[in-house]
Design a protein around this motif. Structure first.
Motif, PDB file in Angstrom:
ATOM      1  N   ALA A   1     -67.377   1.950  59.149  1.00  0.00           N
ATOM      2  CA  ALA A   1     -68.592   2.746  58.983  1.00  0.00           C
ATOM      3  C   ALA A   1     -68.294   4.074  58.304  1.00  0.00           C
ATOM      4  CB  ALA A   1     -69.256   2.991  60.346  1.00  0.00           C
ATOM      5  N   ARG A   2     -67.177   4.690  58.696  1.00  0.00           N
ATOM      6  CA  ARG A   2     -66.853   6.017  58.175  1.00  0.00           C
ATOM      7  C   ARG A   2     -65.345   6.136  57.971  1.00  0.00           C
ATOM      8  NH1 ARG A   2     -69.605   6.417  62.436  1.00  0.00           N
ATOM      9  NH2 ARG A   2     -67.973   7.399  63.674  1.00  0.00           N
ATOM     10  N   ILE A   3     -64.985   7.068  57.123  1.00  0.00           N
ATOM     11  CA  ILE A   3     -63.589   7.412  56.871  1.00  0.00           C
ATOM     12  C   ILE A   3     -63.426   8.894  57.146  1.00  0.00           C
ATOM     13  CG2 ILE A   3     -61.700   7.421  55.190  1.00  0.00           C
ATOM     14  CD1 ILE A   3     -62.781   4.644  55.854  1.00  0.00           C
ATOM     15  N   ALA A   4     -62.367   9.264  57.851  1.00  0.00           N
ATOM     16  CA  ALA A   4     -62.076  10.677  58.104  1.00  0.00           C
ATOM     17  C   ALA A   4     -60.659  10.986  57.628  1.00  0.00           C
ATOM     18  CB  ALA A   4     -62.229  10.994  59.592  1.00  0.00           C
ATOM     19  N   TYR A   5     -60.482  12.189  57.123  1.00  0.00           N
ATOM     20  CA  TYR A   5     -59.171  12.645  56.663  1.00  0.00           C
ATOM     21  C   TYR A   5     -58.756  13.857  57.498  1.00  0.00           C
ATOM     22  CZ  TYR A   5     -60.411   9.852  52.550  1.00  0.00           C
ATOM     23  OH  TYR A   5     -60.788   8.837  51.723  1.00  0.00           O
ATOM     24  N   ARG A   6     -57.525  13.864  57.934  1.00  0.00           N
ATOM     25  CA  ARG A   6     -56.988  15.018  58.648  1.00  0.00           C
ATOM     26  C   ARG A   6     -55.658  15.413  58.013  1.00  0.00           C
ATOM     27  NH1 ARG A   6     -57.666  11.841  63.123  1.00  0.00           N
ATOM     28  NH2 ARG A   6     -55.462  12.073  63.697  1.00  0.00           N
ATOM     29  N   PHE A   7     -55.348  16.697  58.120  1.00  0.00           N
ATOM     30  CA  PHE A   7     -54.141  17.230  57.492  1.00  0.00           C
ATOM     31  C   PHE A   7     -53.426  18.118  58.490  1.00  0.00           C
ATOM     32  CE2 PHE A   7     -57.598  16.646  54.520  1.00  0.00           C
ATOM     33  CZ  PHE A   7     -57.038  15.770  53.604  1.00  0.00           C
ATOM     34  N   ARG A   8     -52.110  17.944  58.545  1.00  0.00           N
ATOM     35  CA  ARG A   8     -51.309  18.762  59.456  1.00  0.00           C
ATOM     36  C   ARG A   8     -50.050  19.223  58.730  1.00  0.00           C
ATOM     37  NH1 ARG A   8     -48.699  16.874  65.182  1.00  0.00           N
ATOM     38  NH2 ARG A   8     -48.254  15.022  63.933  1.00  0.00           N
ATOM     39  N   ALA A   9     -49.892  20.535  58.637  1.00  0.00           N
ATOM     40  CA  ALA A   9     -48.699  21.086  58.003  1.00  0.00           C
ATOM     41  C   ALA A   9     -47.513  20.940  58.942  1.00  0.00           C
ATOM     42  CB  ALA A   9     -48.929  22.561  57.669  1.00  0.00           C
ATOM     43  N   LEU A  10     -46.471  20.318  58.453  1.00  0.00           N
ATOM     44  CA  LEU A  10     -45.263  20.129  59.265  1.00  0.00           C
ATOM     45  C   LEU A  10     -44.255  21.236  59.005  1.00  0.00           C
ATOM     46  CD1 LEU A  10     -44.847  16.257  58.848  1.00  0.00           C
ATOM     47  CD2 LEU A  10     -46.149  17.510  60.576  1.00  0.00           C
ATOM     48  N   ASP A  11     -44.093  21.614  57.738  1.00  0.00           N
ATOM     49  CA  ASP A  11     -43.290  22.770  57.349  1.00  0.00           C
ATOM     50  C   ASP A  11     -43.711  23.124  55.934  1.00  0.00           C
ATOM     51  OD1 ASP A  11     -41.885  21.045  55.598  1.00  0.00           O
ATOM     52  OD2 ASP A  11     -40.375  20.607  57.123  1.00  0.00           O
ATOM     53  N   SER A  12     -42.941  23.961  55.258  1.00  0.00           N
ATOM     54  CA  SER A  12     -43.355  24.443  53.943  1.00  0.00           C
ATOM     55  C   SER A  12     -43.312  23.373  52.860  1.00  0.00           C
ATOM     56  CB  SER A  12     -42.480  25.626  53.525  1.00  0.00           C
ATOM     57  OG  SER A  12     -41.115  25.216  53.403  1.00  0.00           O
ATOM     58  N   ARG A  13     -42.659  22.233  53.143  1.00  0.00           N
ATOM     59  CA  ARG A  13     -42.544  21.167  52.140  1.00  0.00           C
ATOM     60  C   ARG A  13     -43.234  19.874  52.552  1.00  0.00           C
ATOM     61  NH1 ARG A  13     -36.394  20.296  50.836  1.00  0.00           N
ATOM     62  NH2 ARG A  13     -37.333  18.690  49.529  1.00  0.00           N
ATOM     63  N   HIS A  14     -43.600  19.742  53.820  1.00  0.00           N
ATOM     64  CA  HIS A  14     -44.105  18.462  54.322  1.00  0.00           C
ATOM     65  C   HIS A  14     -45.494  18.614  54.927  1.00  0.00           C
ATOM     66  CE1 HIS A  14     -39.703  17.955  54.264  1.00  0.00           C
ATOM     67  NE2 HIS A  14     -39.976  16.702  53.965  1.00  0.00           N
ATOM     68  N   LEU A  15     -46.399  17.743  54.496  1.00  0.00           N
ATOM     69  CA  LEU A  15     -47.773  17.707  54.990  1.00  0.00           C
ATOM     70  C   LEU A  15     -48.075  16.308  55.495  1.00  0.00           C
ATOM     71  CD1 LEU A  15     -50.590  19.207  55.144  1.00  0.00           C
ATOM     72  CD2 LEU A  15     -51.094  18.067  52.954  1.00  0.00           C
ATOM     73  N   GLU A  16     -48.552  16.219  56.721  1.00  0.00           N
ATOM     74  CA  GLU A  16     -48.972  14.918  57.258  1.00  0.00           C
ATOM     75  C   GLU A  16     -50.445  14.706  56.948  1.00  0.00           C
ATOM     76  OE1 GLU A  16     -47.867  13.022  61.323  1.00  0.00           O
ATOM     77  OE2 GLU A  16     -49.872  13.866  61.572  1.00  0.00           O
ATOM     78  N   ILE A  17     -50.734  13.561  56.322  1.00  0.00           N
ATOM     79  CA  ILE A  17     -52.105  13.196  55.953  1.00  0.00           C
ATOM     80  C   ILE A  17     -52.485  11.972  56.777  1.00  0.00           C
ATOM     81  CG2 ILE A  17     -53.623  12.479  54.080  1.00  0.00           C
ATOM     82  CD1 ILE A  17     -51.479  13.671  52.156  1.00  0.00           C
ATOM     83  N   THR A  18     -53.590  12.050  57.486  1.00  0.00           N
ATOM     84  CA  THR A  18     -54.068  10.926  58.286  1.00  0.00           C
ATOM     85  C   THR A  18     -55.385  10.419  57.717  1.00  0.00           C
ATOM     86  OG1 THR A  18     -53.044  11.765  60.308  1.00  0.00           O
ATOM     87  CG2 THR A  18     -54.821  10.164  60.572  1.00  0.00           C
ATOM     88  N   VAL A  19     -55.431   9.132  57.424  1.00  0.00           N
ATOM     89  CA  VAL A  19     -56.660   8.473  56.993  1.00  0.00           C
ATOM     90  C   VAL A  19     -57.149   7.644  58.172  1.00  0.00           C
ATOM     91  CG1 VAL A  19     -57.727   6.948  55.308  1.00  0.00           C
ATOM     92  CG2 VAL A  19     -55.797   8.391  54.626  1.00  0.00           C
ATOM     93  N   GLU A  20     -58.337   7.962  58.645  1.00  0.00           N
ATOM     94  CA  GLU A  20     -58.855   7.355  59.868  1.00  0.00           C
ATOM     95  C   GLU A  20     -60.023   6.436  59.536  1.00  0.00           C
ATOM     96  OE1 GLU A  20     -59.884   8.966  64.336  1.00  0.00           O
ATOM     97  OE2 GLU A  20     -60.550  10.162  62.620  1.00  0.00           O
ATOM     98  N   LEU A  21     -59.905   5.170  59.948  1.00  0.00           N
ATOM     99  CA  LEU A  21     -60.993   4.207  59.804  1.00  0.00           C
ATOM    100  C   LEU A  21     -61.759   4.156  61.115  1.00  0.00           C
ATOM    101  CD1 LEU A  21     -59.059   3.477  57.482  1.00  0.00           C
ATOM    102  CD2 LEU A  21     -59.531   1.063  57.932  1.00  0.00           C
ATOM    103  N   LEU A  22     -63.061   4.326  61.041  1.00  0.00           N
ATOM    104  CA  LEU A  22     -63.898   4.372  62.238  1.00  0.00           C
ATOM    105  C   LEU A  22     -64.878   3.202  62.220  1.00  0.00           C
ATOM    106  CD1 LEU A  22     -64.568   8.204  62.149  1.00  0.00           C
ATOM    107  CD2 LEU A  22     -63.115   6.987  63.780  1.00  0.00           C
ATOM    108  N   ASP A  23     -64.939   2.493  63.332  1.00  0.00           N
ATOM    109  CA  ASP A  23     -65.866   1.371  63.527  1.00  0.00           C
ATOM    110  C   ASP A  23     -65.714   0.343  62.415  1.00  0.00           C
ATOM    111  OD1 ASP A  23     -67.828  -0.285  64.490  1.00  0.00           O
ATOM    112  OD2 ASP A  23     -69.516   0.990  63.867  1.00  0.00           O
ATOM    113  N   LYS A  24     -64.523  -0.255  62.351  1.00  0.00           N
ATOM    114  CA  LYS A  24     -64.253  -1.319  61.375  1.00  0.00           C
ATOM    115  C   LYS A  24     -64.486  -2.670  62.055  1.00  0.00           C
ATOM    116  CE  LYS A  24     -61.705  -4.223  58.761  1.00  0.00           C
ATOM    117  NZ  LYS A  24     -62.482  -5.469  58.838  1.00  0.00           N
ATOM    118  N   PRO A  25     -65.542  -3.394  61.699  1.00  0.00           N
ATOM    119  CA  PRO A  25     -65.839  -4.657  62.379  1.00  0.00           C
ATOM    120  C   PRO A  25     -64.893  -5.776  61.950  1.00  0.00           C
ATOM    121  CG  PRO A  25     -67.437  -4.256  60.644  1.00  0.00           C
ATOM    122  CD  PRO A  25     -66.546  -3.043  60.685  1.00  0.00           C
TER     123      PRO A  25
END
Length: 618
Positions: free
Chosen positions: A480-504
């Motif tokens: 139904a929806r897609i969400a993106y989240r971002f978390r800085a790990l350090d000055s060179r590394h970024l964690e990117i999360t792609v979230e699938l919501l209500d996938k039948p």
């Protein structure tokens, strides 16, 4: 000089497929191994010096029998091993090797090493059957373990990589093994200029070893096709020694081969995500030092990479009606065929629980943690597209910018397929049209599904949320929806999360992708089995169209998929088979989920919430 054939008796092991895995395992221990010993002992009584039957199998099955059966059965197997009637090869079973880290692959090799030590053997040969290809990353690990010969026997409906029949497979570090590649589970062949050949008396999937009459028939048939040829019951080790001694006569192949069945791993995203998390933990254990419980944990993880992920769909599901959502959901709730199939997929997922249960409490707590530990930082900037929610720019704290090609750097796409797409896959992939091959690959009855569509869907921002087409969600399998989240790990590394919501859950063919298309990025490299390899330097007809990787990189950029390892060229369609080496010049797309194929993989997947994490390094 009289020609000579080394005849190897073997049964193809699927830990599942012909039934639930527990039933298959019991069948081998209660019937098949005793039957192999019966046949072997009969011919040993006839001629102890030259018995006409020696049964070969993967090391796991022998180890499992010795460590799970009654003392009487164990003693009988030990005697057969001492007499040379039962022999293992170096690998535990057939795997999707691209899924495995070097440490987990070594855990699989440890079965043979343990048996060699126990029985005073030196195993130098290995075999994998059915899966069409593997990563070159296994070569240094096999060589390290003293393995010199690998026989690859391919499912006859699948195109093998375009390589010589016999070659020296050489890894980037210079390690090499001799490979015999055959377009069937195994057949009789003589390398050019050789008067000694290798032959197989192969019984098919979980059919069990030959009886005495069947063994005699195998000999008569082989002799009939090869008059004036000496036939001896033999082992892969014996023939491997012959090939290794003359290895300089064979051409060198230093290409990646890939696995054109690897899309099957995308049919169960939750299982794959957890497997990768536990595999990273086992890698850490291997660096720190292995205890018996930690090794048992690693061995348990190899079961997940084994090439059987459920029962045979054409035999057990066998439905050609329940495709549209209402009929599918009704069948899933009440049709025993659907429930039996789903139970086999759950049984395969339970390997992860069994592996974790091997650990001591402190290690088990690490395995049961929700995700890998990280350290958080700050200072990153991310810009998203106001119409789709796609990431269009990422800037590091040091000011290094990464922009997307054509306005998109990273985003989710959903694709659905219809019967014409499935037909296109079969037309480009199958090497023959035997009924079993068609039923393995087709989606029978899909052409009658009213809601089947061949379409691609891009999210649109609605009230600040990346939303998929409502019809695609209601009638197909789009989240139904897609969400993106971002978390800085350090000055060179970024964690990117792609979230699938209500996938039948959706039985009709589909796939979901996260595209990664940095502007101007070329010359991609992939990290596979601990080695960085050129992404497109892969054999024709190999597995270049979709590969399982631990990381991807190009100049100045590295991206590590933590939960979803399958990666494809953005510009290449997913359904038709592309035999050419892949072209990644337009960027990459990570396959989060698909149900492209039948055979023995899950046929549908749904989740209220699924997260796919990526670590970007600039």
């Amino acid at each position: 000089m009289t020609r000579k054939i080394h005849l190897v008796f073997k049964t193809h092991l699927d830990i599942g497929f012909t039934d639930h895995a527990a039933k298959v395992r019991a069948q081998y221990h209660e019937r098949f191994i005793p039957q192999a010993i019966d046949t072997g002992e009969h011919f040993f009584a006839e001629d102890p010096e030259h018995p006409k039957f020696i049964w070969t199998t993967g090391a796991w099955l022998i180890w499992d029998h010795l460590n799970s059966q009654s003392p009487e059965r164990v003693q009988r197997l030990e005697r057969a091993i001492d007499r040379g009637l039962i022999r293992w090869h170096a690998l535990p079973f057939t795997t999707h090797s691209e899924l495995m880290s070097p440490a987990v692959f070594r855990a699989g090799l440890s079965y043979s090493q343990e048996l060699d030590k126990r029985f005073g053997k030196q195993t130098i040969a290995s075999k994998m059957t059915d899966v069409p290809g593997h990563t070159i990353g296994i070569v240094p690990l096999l060589a390290e373990a003293g393995v010199r010969f690998l026989h690859l026997g391919v499912n006859s409906a699948s195109p093998p990589p375009d390589v010589p029949d016999v070659f020296r497979w050489r890894a980037p570090d210079g390690a090499e093994i001799v490979v015999l590649y055959q377009k069937s589970y195994g057949e009789t062949s003589f390398p050019e200029g050789f008067d000694e050949g290798l032959g197989f008396a192969h019984t098919n999937d979980n059919m069990g070893p030959q009886s005495v009459p069947q063994t005699v028939d195998a000999w008569r048939e082989l002799q009939g096709h090869n008059p004036d040829t000496e036939v001896v019951a033999s082992t892969l080790d014996a023939y491997g020694e012959i090939l290794w001694a003359r290895r300089e006569e064979f051409p060198v192949v230093d290409l990646e081969l890939g696995d054109n069945w690897i899309h099957g791993a995308g049919t169960d995203p939750d299982k794959l995500k957890r497997f990768l998390h536990l595999q990273r933990l086992y890698d850490r254990f291997a660096e720190e030092g292995l205890t018996p419980s930690r090794l048992a944990f690693g061995r348990g993880l190899t079961m997940v990479a084994e090439h059987t992920w459920g029962v045979d769909i054409k035999s057990y599901l066998r439905d050609d009606q329940a495709w549209d959502r209402p009929t599918f959901e009704t069948a899933r709730a009440g049709d025993y065929r659907f429930q039996y199939s789903e139970a086999s997929w759950a049984e395969q997922r339970a390997y992860l629980d069994a592996a974790v249960a091997e650990l001591e409490p402190a290690d088990r707590a690490l395995a049961e943690a929700a995700e890998d530990p990280t350290i958080e930082g700050s200072g990153w900037f991310v810009e998203t597209d106001p119409s789709t929610g796609d990431v269009i720019l990422i800037r590091s704290p040091a000011g290094v910018e990464l922009r997307g090609e054509g306005g998109s750097l990273l985003g989710y796409r959903y694709e659905s397929y219809d019967a014409s797409d499935v037909a296109a896959h079969m037309d480009t992939y199958l090497t023959h049209r035997a009924q079993w091959a068609i039923l393995d690959h087709i989606k029978p009855g899909l052409d009658q599904a009213a809601s089947a569509r061949s379409l691609s869907f891009t999210p649109k921002l609605v009230d600040g949320a990346a939303t998929l087409d409502t019809a695609a969600h209601a009638t197909l399998g789009a989240p139904a929806r897609i969400a993106y989240r971002f978390r800085a790990l350090d000055s060179r590394h970024l964690e990117i999360t792609v979230e699938l919501l209500d996938k039948p859950a959706n039985r009709m063919p589909e796939a979901g992708f996260v595209t990664f298309t940095p502007s101007g990025a070329h010359d991609w490299q992939f990290l596979k089995m601990g080695q960085w390899l050129p992404a497109n330097r892969i054999a024709t007809k190999g597995g270049g169209q979709l590969q399982a990787v631990a990381a991807v990189r190009t100049i100045g950029v590295e991206l590590r998929p933590l939960d979803t390892p399958l990666v494809a060229p953005t510009a290449t369609k997913f359904m038709p088979f592309n035999p050419s080496p892949p072209d990644f010049s337009a960027g990459l797309r990570f396959n989060l989920h698909n149900n492209k194929w039948g055979t023995n993989f899950p046929m549908w997947w749904g989740a209220e919430r699924f997260e796919a994490r990526f670590v970007l390094e600039l």
